[in-house]
Enzyme design. Structure first.
Site, PDB file in Angstrom:
ATOM      1  N   ASP A 141     -10.788 -30.353  69.617  1.00 32.61           N
ATOM      2  CA  ASP A 141     -11.449 -30.975  70.337  1.00 32.61           C
ATOM      3  C   ASP A 141     -12.255 -31.517  70.099  1.00 32.61           C
ATOM      4  OD1 ASP A 141     -13.225 -30.838  73.141  1.00 32.61           O
ATOM      5  OD2 ASP A 141     -12.147 -28.476  73.431  1.00 32.61           O
TER       6      ASP A 141
ATOM      7  N   ASP B   6     -14.796 -36.395  74.044  1.00 28.28           N
ATOM      8  CA  ASP B   6     -14.647 -35.484  74.541  1.00 28.28           C
ATOM      9  C   ASP B   6     -13.730 -35.157  76.358  1.00 28.28           C
ATOM     10  OD1 ASP B   6     -13.975 -32.346  75.108  1.00 28.28           O
ATOM     11  OD2 ASP B   6     -16.410 -32.163  76.144  1.00 28.28           O
TER      12      ASP B   6
ATOM     13  N   HIS C 218     -21.370 -34.756  76.119  1.00 28.77           N
ATOM     14  CA  HIS C 218     -21.259 -34.697  77.618  1.00 28.77           C
ATOM     15  C   HIS C 218     -22.469 -35.285  78.140  1.00 28.77           C
ATOM     16  CE1 HIS C 218     -19.358 -30.306  78.612  1.00 28.77           C
ATOM     17  NE2 HIS C 218     -18.439 -31.534  78.077  1.00 28.77           N
TER      18      HIS C 218
ATOM     19  N   HIS D  80      -6.744 -31.505  75.874  1.00 30.58           N
ATOM     20  CA  HIS D  80      -7.130 -31.687  77.101  1.00 30.58           C
ATOM     21  C   HIS D  80      -7.439 -33.021  77.172  1.00 30.58           C
ATOM     22  CE1 HIS D  80     -11.895 -32.098  77.590  1.00 30.58           C
ATOM     23  NE2 HIS D  80     -11.877 -31.310  76.470  1.00 30.58           N
TER      24      HIS D  80
ATOM     25  N   GLU E  44      -9.270 -28.555  81.734  1.00 33.74           N
ATOM     26  CA  GLU E  44     -10.438 -27.217  80.862  1.00 33.74           C
ATOM     27  C   GLU E  44     -11.657 -27.440  80.780  1.00 33.74           C
ATOM     28  OE1 GLU E  44     -12.494 -27.225  76.778  1.00 33.74           O
ATOM     29  OE2 GLU E  44     -12.527 -28.685  78.447  1.00 33.74           O
ATOM     30  N   GLU E  45     -11.980 -28.987  80.950  1.00 39.80           N
ATOM     31  CA  GLU E  45     -13.746 -29.057  81.493  1.00 39.80           C
ATOM     32  C   GLU E  45     -14.193 -27.627  82.131  1.00 39.80           C
ATOM     33  OE1 GLU E  45     -15.430 -29.999  79.718  1.00 39.80           O
ATOM     34  OE2 GLU E  45     -15.120 -31.582  78.452  1.00 39.80           O
TER      35      GLU E  45
END
Length: 336
Positions: free
Chosen positions: A222, A169, A309, A61, A199-200
């Site tokens: 991922d 990410d 994140h 992604h 995706e998130e």
């Protein structure tokens, strides 16, 4: 490959605003594939033709977590809402770069010591703000009006074996797929490289990307939270530097046993270090592919990552290179 990783991680493209990162990836990949297109949702789909008649899909992604401006007060301070899994505790004190080019600093309210302490204890988006140096509301609205998207502003750090950046990410996966496309000369199957959107915020891109491809196997690439720091999650045992992980399950999906077996065989046969991953939270685009059409045999290969994140996600460079090798070998040998 480090320059490629740096280039892709430093692009600011949160969920729903993937245009910039898509253009960067197209620039890197267009001379190394047989074709590419962008679908109606914004997914970038590239391919290399094989000879078997079967189809193998790799997904990474393109989007990253971020924020969006929801309100501007009379003094020019911004209020924001998260895009994806953004913790207010991680956000506090960071710098946010908005799509207009404006950069702000995240602060927290508190008129008294007691109020400040309570806000810090129960930190929420209701009590944080972004200071972009505006002198009033009119000034702020020119720099970052309501609806403006933003991401962490953080630079790429090369520590030799360990690499640190925002948006590992999932830009590290995007870089890996670009590298596989560059190195892959004779795929057995038709190989599709899907650089998916949103995706998130709910695996959105993957839910539509494979309908017209209908692959025989789909691999989501991922990151996975590296549980190898002090007092980390003791029910998970994988770590940085021990190879890519072959996912068994997470909170969103259980990987196809066919996929797990195939990846394990390829890693073992080719002497590629690997780990098994059972993630006790989260999920990947593998779920989106599993639910496509009549169902697709799907699984996930992950790059162990610390501080997911946050503005400073850390990966191991050897894990990255070994992931490239694993996926390239799979493409060369085919899904059958």
């Amino acid at each position: 490959m480090k320059e490629l990783i740096k280039k892709l991680t430093e692009v600011s493209s949160p969920s729903g605003r993937e245009d910039k990162i898509r253009e960067s990836i197209i620039t890197e990949i267009k001379n190394h594939v047989d074709g590419y297109r962008v679908d109606a949702l914004g997914n970038l789909i590239a391919w290399k033709k094989g000879v078997s008649g079967k189809k193998l899909l790799f997904d990474a992604h393109m989007d990253e977590i971020g924020v969006v401006v929801t309100h501007v007060d009379d003094n020019g301070f911004l209020r924001v809402e998260m895009i994806g899994g953004v913790s207010p505790y991680v956000l506090l004190g960071t710098r946010i770069k908005f799509e207009t080019g404006t950069v702000g600093v995240v602060g927290v309210e508190g008129e008294t010591g007691k109020e400040y302490a309570e806000n810090m204890k129960n930190l929420a988006f209701d009590v944080i703000y972004v200071d972009i140096g505006a002198t009033n509301k009119e000034d702020a609205m020119k720099k970052a009006p309501i609806g403006t998207f933003g991401t962490y502003e953080a630079t790429f750090l090369d520590h030799g074996k360990r690499l640190v950046s925002k948006a590992m990410d999932d830009r590290i996966a995007c870089a890996i797929l670009v590298q596989v496309a560059k190195e892959l000369k004779e795929p057995k199957d038709d190989v599709y490289f899907v650089f998916s959107v949103q995706e998130e915020v709910g695996l959105v891109g993957a839910s539509v990307a494979a309908y017209d491809i209908k692959p025989d196997m789909a691999i989501a690439l991922d990151v996975t939270a590296g549980p190898d720091t002090p007092k980390a999650f003791k029910r998970m045992g994988f770590k940085l530097g021990a190879g890519p992980t072959i996912k068994i399950k997470d909170k969103a999906s259980i990987s196809s046993s066919q996929v797990v077996k195939k990846l394990t065989e390829i890693a073992t046969t080719n002497g590629i270090p690997y780990q098994y991953e059972i993630l006790i939270f989260g999920g990947t685009n593998a779920r989106g592919y599993q639910l496509t059409g009549a169902g697709i045999a799907s699984g996930t290969v992950s790059v162990p990552t610390r501080y997911v994140h946050t503005p400073h996600e850390m990966v191991d460079y050897d894990d990255v290179l070994n992931t490239v090798t694993l996926l390239k070998k799979l493409a060369e040998e085919g899904v059958a």
